[in-house]
Design a protein around this motif. Structure first.
Motif, PDB file in Angstrom:
ATOM      1  N   MET A   1      20.171 -12.678 -11.218  1.00  0.00           N
ATOM      2  CA  MET A   1      20.774 -12.074 -12.412  1.00  0.00           C
ATOM      3  C   MET A   1      20.328 -10.614 -12.532  1.00  0.00           C
ATOM      4  SD  MET A   1      20.612 -13.305 -16.390  1.00  0.00           S
ATOM      5  CE  MET A   1      21.498 -14.812 -15.984  1.00  0.00           C
ATOM      6  N   ILE A   2      21.259  -9.754 -12.870  1.00  0.00           N
ATOM      7  CA  ILE A   2      20.966  -8.330 -12.974  1.00  0.00           C
ATOM      8  C   ILE A   2      20.195  -8.033 -14.261  1.00  0.00           C
ATOM      9  CG2 ILE A   2      21.978  -6.028 -13.169  1.00  0.00           C
ATOM     10  CD1 ILE A   2      24.361  -7.072 -11.564  1.00  0.00           C
ATOM     11  N   ASP A   3      19.108  -7.297 -14.140  1.00  0.00           N
ATOM     12  CA  ASP A   3      18.360  -6.819 -15.301  1.00  0.00           C
ATOM     13  C   ASP A   3      18.985  -5.486 -15.722  1.00  0.00           C
ATOM     14  OD1 ASP A   3      16.605  -5.725 -17.119  1.00  0.00           O
ATOM     15  OD2 ASP A   3      14.807  -6.306 -16.018  1.00  0.00           O
ATOM     16  N   PHE A   4      19.907  -5.547 -16.676  1.00  0.00           N
ATOM     17  CA  PHE A   4      20.662  -4.355 -17.038  1.00  0.00           C
ATOM     18  C   PHE A   4      19.814  -3.329 -17.783  1.00  0.00           C
ATOM     19  CE2 PHE A   4      24.315  -7.062 -16.119  1.00  0.00           C
ATOM     20  CZ  PHE A   4      25.165  -6.164 -15.466  1.00  0.00           C
ATOM     21  N   VAL A   5      18.757  -3.759 -18.448  1.00  0.00           N
ATOM     22  CA  VAL A   5      17.874  -2.797 -19.104  1.00  0.00           C
ATOM     23  C   VAL A   5      17.199  -1.916 -18.051  1.00  0.00           C
ATOM     24  CG1 VAL A   5      15.801  -2.515 -20.508  1.00  0.00           C
ATOM     25  CG2 VAL A   5      17.499  -4.267 -21.111  1.00  0.00           C
ATOM     26  N   ARG A   6      16.658  -2.563 -17.020  1.00  0.00           N
ATOM     27  CA  ARG A   6      16.013  -1.808 -15.940  1.00  0.00           C
ATOM     28  C   ARG A   6      17.045  -0.975 -15.169  1.00  0.00           C
ATOM     29  NH1 ARG A   6      11.795  -4.850 -12.151  1.00  0.00           N
ATOM     30  NH2 ARG A   6      10.726  -4.753 -14.171  1.00  0.00           N
ATOM     31  N   LEU A   7      18.230  -1.552 -14.940  1.00  0.00           N
ATOM     32  CA  LEU A   7      19.262  -0.830 -14.197  1.00  0.00           C
ATOM     33  C   LEU A   7      19.741   0.392 -14.982  1.00  0.00           C
ATOM     34  CD1 LEU A   7      21.079  -0.584 -11.763  1.00  0.00           C
ATOM     35  CD2 LEU A   7      22.664  -2.212 -12.832  1.00  0.00           C
ATOM     36  N   HIS A   8      19.869   0.253 -16.290  1.00  0.00           N
ATOM     37  CA  HIS A   8      20.280   1.390 -17.111  1.00  0.00           C
ATOM     38  C   HIS A   8      19.263   2.522 -17.006  1.00  0.00           C
ATOM     39  CE1 HIS A   8      20.720   3.687 -20.929  1.00  0.00           C
ATOM     40  NE2 HIS A   8      22.006   3.561 -20.635  1.00  0.00           N
ATOM     41  N   ALA A   9      17.984   2.179 -17.038  1.00  0.00           N
ATOM     42  CA  ALA A   9      16.941   3.204 -16.903  1.00  0.00           C
ATOM     43  C   ALA A   9      17.040   3.894 -15.546  1.00  0.00           C
ATOM     44  CB  ALA A   9      15.562   2.567 -17.088  1.00  0.00           C
ATOM     45  N   LYS A  10      17.310   3.117 -14.496  1.00  0.00           N
ATOM     46  CA  LYS A  10      17.456   3.697 -13.153  1.00  0.00           C
ATOM     47  C   LYS A  10      18.649   4.637 -13.103  1.00  0.00           C
ATOM     48  CE  LYS A  10      17.525   2.433  -8.276  1.00  0.00           C
ATOM     49  NZ  LYS A  10      17.359   1.323  -7.302  1.00  0.00           N
ATOM     50  N   CYS A  11      19.738   4.259 -13.738  1.00  0.00           N
ATOM     51  CA  CYS A  11      20.930   5.114 -13.771  1.00  0.00           C
ATOM     52  C   CYS A  11      20.642   6.428 -14.483  1.00  0.00           C
ATOM     53  CB  CYS A  11      22.080   4.390 -14.455  1.00  0.00           C
ATOM     54  SG  CYS A  11      22.727   2.968 -13.551  1.00  0.00           S
ATOM     55  N   LYS A  12      19.879   6.383 -15.554  1.00  0.00           N
ATOM     56  CA  LYS A  12      19.547   7.599 -16.298  1.00  0.00           C
ATOM     57  C   LYS A  12      18.683   8.529 -15.451  1.00  0.00           C
ATOM     58  CE  LYS A  12      20.366   8.071 -20.264  1.00  0.00           C
ATOM     59  NZ  LYS A  12      21.515   8.715 -20.943  1.00  0.00           N
ATOM     60  N   VAL A  13      17.741   7.960 -14.702  1.00  0.00           N
ATOM     61  CA  VAL A  13      16.907   8.777 -13.816  1.00  0.00           C
ATOM     62  C   VAL A  13      17.765   9.403 -12.727  1.00  0.00           C
ATOM     63  CG1 VAL A  13      15.067   8.686 -12.091  1.00  0.00           C
ATOM     64  CG2 VAL A  13      14.789   7.485 -14.269  1.00  0.00           C
ATOM     65  N   PHE A  14      18.659   8.622 -12.147  1.00  0.00           N
ATOM     66  CA  PHE A  14      19.550   9.137 -11.112  1.00  0.00           C
ATOM     67  C   PHE A  14      20.349  10.322 -11.643  1.00  0.00           C
ATOM     68  CE2 PHE A  14      23.563   9.408  -8.895  1.00  0.00           C
ATOM     69  CZ  PHE A  14      23.255   9.173  -7.561  1.00  0.00           C
ATOM     70  N   THR A  15      20.886  10.183 -12.838  1.00  0.00           N
ATOM     71  CA  THR A  15      21.680  11.264 -13.435  1.00  0.00           C
ATOM     72  C   THR A  15      20.834  12.509 -13.649  1.00  0.00           C
ATOM     73  OG1 THR A  15      23.156   9.685 -14.530  1.00  0.00           O
ATOM     74  CG2 THR A  15      23.081  11.921 -15.430  1.00  0.00           C
ATOM     75  N   ALA A  16      19.623  12.333 -14.149  1.00  0.00           N
ATOM     76  CA  ALA A  16      18.751  13.477 -14.414  1.00  0.00           C
ATOM     77  C   ALA A  16      18.392  14.216 -13.130  1.00  0.00           C
ATOM     78  CB  ALA A  16      17.487  13.006 -15.128  1.00  0.00           C
ATOM     79  N   VAL A  17      18.052  13.469 -12.072  1.00  0.00           N
ATOM     80  CA  VAL A  17      17.709  14.117 -10.801  1.00  0.00           C
ATOM     81  C   VAL A  17      18.931  14.793 -10.204  1.00  0.00           C
ATOM     82  CG1 VAL A  17      16.827  13.758  -8.467  1.00  0.00           C
ATOM     83  CG2 VAL A  17      15.823  12.498 -10.380  1.00  0.00           C
ATOM     84  N   SER A  18      20.069  14.122 -10.288  1.00  0.00           N
ATOM     85  CA  SER A  18      21.312  14.701  -9.774  1.00  0.00           C
ATOM     86  C   SER A  18      21.654  15.996 -10.494  1.00  0.00           C
ATOM     87  CB  SER A  18      22.456  13.694  -9.923  1.00  0.00           C
ATOM     88  OG  SER A  18      23.681  14.268  -9.531  1.00  0.00           O
ATOM     89  N   ASN A  19      21.493  16.007 -11.802  1.00  0.00           N
ATOM     90  CA  ASN A  19      21.773  17.231 -12.568  1.00  0.00           C
ATOM     91  C   ASN A  19      20.912  18.392 -12.081  1.00  0.00           C
ATOM     92  OD1 ASN A  19      23.649  15.902 -14.140  1.00  0.00           O
ATOM     93  ND2 ASN A  19      22.275  15.599 -15.880  1.00  0.00           N
ATOM     94  N   THR A  20      19.651  18.096 -11.780  1.00  0.00           N
ATOM     95  CA  THR A  20      18.715  19.150 -11.377  1.00  0.00           C
ATOM     96  C   THR A  20      18.951  19.618  -9.953  1.00  0.00           C
ATOM     97  OG1 THR A  20      17.029  18.306 -12.891  1.00  0.00           O
ATOM     98  CG2 THR A  20      16.284  19.735 -11.109  1.00  0.00           C
ATOM     99  N   VAL A  21      18.986  18.691  -9.008  1.00  0.00           N
ATOM    100  CA  VAL A  21      19.017  19.095  -7.604  1.00  0.00           C
ATOM    101  C   VAL A  21      20.439  19.359  -7.100  1.00  0.00           C
ATOM    102  CG1 VAL A  21      19.088  16.756  -6.613  1.00  0.00           C
ATOM    103  CG2 VAL A  21      18.061  18.643  -5.330  1.00  0.00           C
ATOM    104  N   VAL A  22      21.426  18.627  -7.606  1.00  0.00           N
ATOM    105  CA  VAL A  22      22.803  18.834  -7.140  1.00  0.00           C
ATOM    106  C   VAL A  22      23.495  19.910  -7.961  1.00  0.00           C
ATOM    107  CG1 VAL A  22      25.066  17.777  -6.769  1.00  0.00           C
ATOM    108  CG2 VAL A  22      22.984  16.482  -6.256  1.00  0.00           C
ATOM    109  N   ASP A  23      23.578  19.699  -9.272  1.00  0.00           N
ATOM    110  CA  ASP A  23      24.338  20.629 -10.113  1.00  0.00           C
ATOM    111  C   ASP A  23      23.691  22.007 -10.200  1.00  0.00           C
ATOM    112  OD1 ASP A  23      25.835  18.392 -10.484  1.00  0.00           O
ATOM    113  OD2 ASP A  23      25.372  18.138 -12.612  1.00  0.00           O
ATOM    114  N   ASP A  24      22.373  22.027 -10.373  1.00  0.00           N
ATOM    115  CA  ASP A  24      21.682  23.302 -10.607  1.00  0.00           C
ATOM    116  C   ASP A  24      21.300  24.038  -9.330  1.00  0.00           C
ATOM    117  OD1 ASP A  24      21.906  22.660 -13.254  1.00  0.00           O
ATOM    118  OD2 ASP A  24      19.821  22.074 -13.522  1.00  0.00           O
TER     119      ASP A  24
END
Length: 221
Positions: free
Chosen positions: A1-24
């Motif tokens: 079963m997927i732990d969506f709380v943990r997965l949501h946190a992982k998605c937020k980290v992915f977005t933050a790193v992507s914003n910094t290293v890819v976008d910026d």
């Protein structure tokens, strides 16, 4: 079963790193070195009768998304730059992020929603190869609160546990998979299957992006 709380946190980290290293950083760095801005100008000029109907802010978003696809698609430019001095000087977490992204190509997908297991998480089905995948996209949630959508067109990236949308999300109110397939086969008569269409999408992306002008056409019957 997927732990969506943990997965949501992982998605937020992915977005933050992507914003910094890819976008910026990476997007503009590689675009300048590879002349991708000039390439985009040439492609936009070829479709000027179409692009004049698209707001400039959307053109800018599509430009950035197009460049990211060139970087992270299968055999994309990222493999050339992982050992570049400017990339090697990045913090370790950002280098690791880029290495992971080079291993699983980003791709465009025409897809349909088949389930919504948790807020902002969608089980999607690729319209042409029928593969299903879990997608995190708060933007889809926002769009669905305002519009009825027949078909989605996203650039998606894998975070190690699920896929995430990147950049503008083109959502068609009236066009369905058969309509896109007809367009693709007119564009390239060699397209006979859904797999052919997905392959052409990777090699000849820009005409498909220009279908943005048809995104708001409603269903007719």
């Amino acid at each position: 079963m997927i732990d969506f709380v943990r997965l949501h946190a992982k998605c937020k980290v992915f977005t933050a790193v992507s914003n910094t290293v890819v976008d910026d950083f990476l997007l503009n760095f590689i675009a300048r070195r590879e002349g991708l801005d000039k390439e985009m100008d040439q492609r936009v000029a070829r479709f000027r009768k179409v692009t004049k109907e698209i707001p400039q802010n959307w053109i800018n978003l599509i430009r950035a998304q197009y460049v990211c696809h060139r970087i992270f698609k299968e055999n994309g430019l990222i493999k050339k730059y992982l050992t570049h001095g400017a990339v090697k000087a990045l913090p370790a977490v950002q280098q690791f992020f880029l290495q992971r992204q080079s291993a699983v190509p980003w791709r465009y997908s025409y897809s349909l929603i088949i389930a919504n297991p948790k807020p902002d998480f969608y089980e999607m089905e690729d319209a042409y190869n029928r593969e299903s995948f879990l997608l995190y996209s708060p933007s889809i949630t926002q769009i669905l609160s305002q519009h009825r959508v027949a078909l989605w067109f996203n650039l998606i990236a894998y975070n190690g546990s699920c896929w995430q949308s990147y950049g503008p999300i083109i959502h068609f109110k009236g066009l369905e998979p058969d309509d896109i397939f007809f367009f693709a086969s007119e564009l390239n008569p060699g397209i006979e299957t859904g797999e052919d269409l997905n392959a052409d999408l990777e090699q000849n992306l820009f005409p498909y992006l220009m279908l943005l002008t048809a995104a708001n056409y409603p269903f007719t019957s």
